[in-house]
Design an enzyme around this catalytic site. Structure first.
Site, PDB file in Angstrom:
ATOM      1  CB  CYS A  51      14.886 -16.334  19.122  1.00  0.00           C
ATOM      2  SG  CYS A  51      16.580 -16.727  20.007  1.00  0.00           S
ATOM      3  CB  CYS A  54      15.951 -14.076  23.448  1.00  0.00           C
ATOM      4  SG  CYS A  54      15.928 -13.393  21.782  1.00  0.00           S
ATOM      5  CB  CYS A  99      18.932 -14.303  17.831  1.00  0.00           C
ATOM      6  SG  CYS A  99      17.731 -13.452  18.634  1.00  0.00           S
ATOM      7  CB  CYS A 123      20.333 -23.871   5.972  1.00  0.00           C
ATOM      8  SG  CYS A 123      19.992 -25.573   6.465  1.00  0.00           S
TER       9      CYS A 123
END
Ligand SMILES: [Zn+2]
Length: 136
Positions: A51, A54, A99, A123
């Protein structure tokens, strides 16, 4: 560069100073980068995609495949790292993916398209991800 839970921004203003304008627009305002514009569309490098907000590990490069849709596509996520949310924007019912840790927008997930045996396409915007190449 994964953030500890205690370091995670609590407000959108805190995210805004941490991210670039384009990262903020996509990750925090549910934006979409233009197709074929992202840095990871055709990337084949082995590694793990984190991510961008984070640092949580989200997708393994083994799950990445060529969907020819203009965004990085994965037929599986690392278990428990991606949260699915119904998205009724733009007159469609889609499944948004975020996330699981910082709730940042990643993209959408589609099923039943027949691209891979898992029949699933996550996607994802390149700008939502950061590839950490595997040491070889
Ligand atoms: Zn995150």
């Amino acid at each position: 560069m994964s953030l500890d839970d205690s370091e995670l921004p609590r407000t959108e203003d805190e995210w805004r100073v941490r991210l670039s304008p384009e990262e903020f627009r996509v990750l925090r305002e549910h934006g979409t980068e233009a197709p074929w514009s992202g840095e990871y569309v055709d990337t084949k490098t082995p590694g793990v995609y984190h991510c961008r907000a984070c640092g949580l590990e989200l997708f393994a490069s083994d799950a990445k495949f060529d969907s020819h849709c203009g965004w990085p596509s994965f037929d599986d996520a690392i278990p428990g790292r991606v949260r699915e949310v119904e998205d009724r924007s733009m007159g469609m019912v889609r499944t948004e993916i975020r996330c699981a840790r910082c709730d940042s927008h990643l993209g959408h997930v589609f099923t039943g398209e027949g691209f891979t045996p898992k029949d699933t396409r996550h996607c994802v915007n390149s700008v939502s991800l950061r590839l950490e190449p595997r040491d070889t």
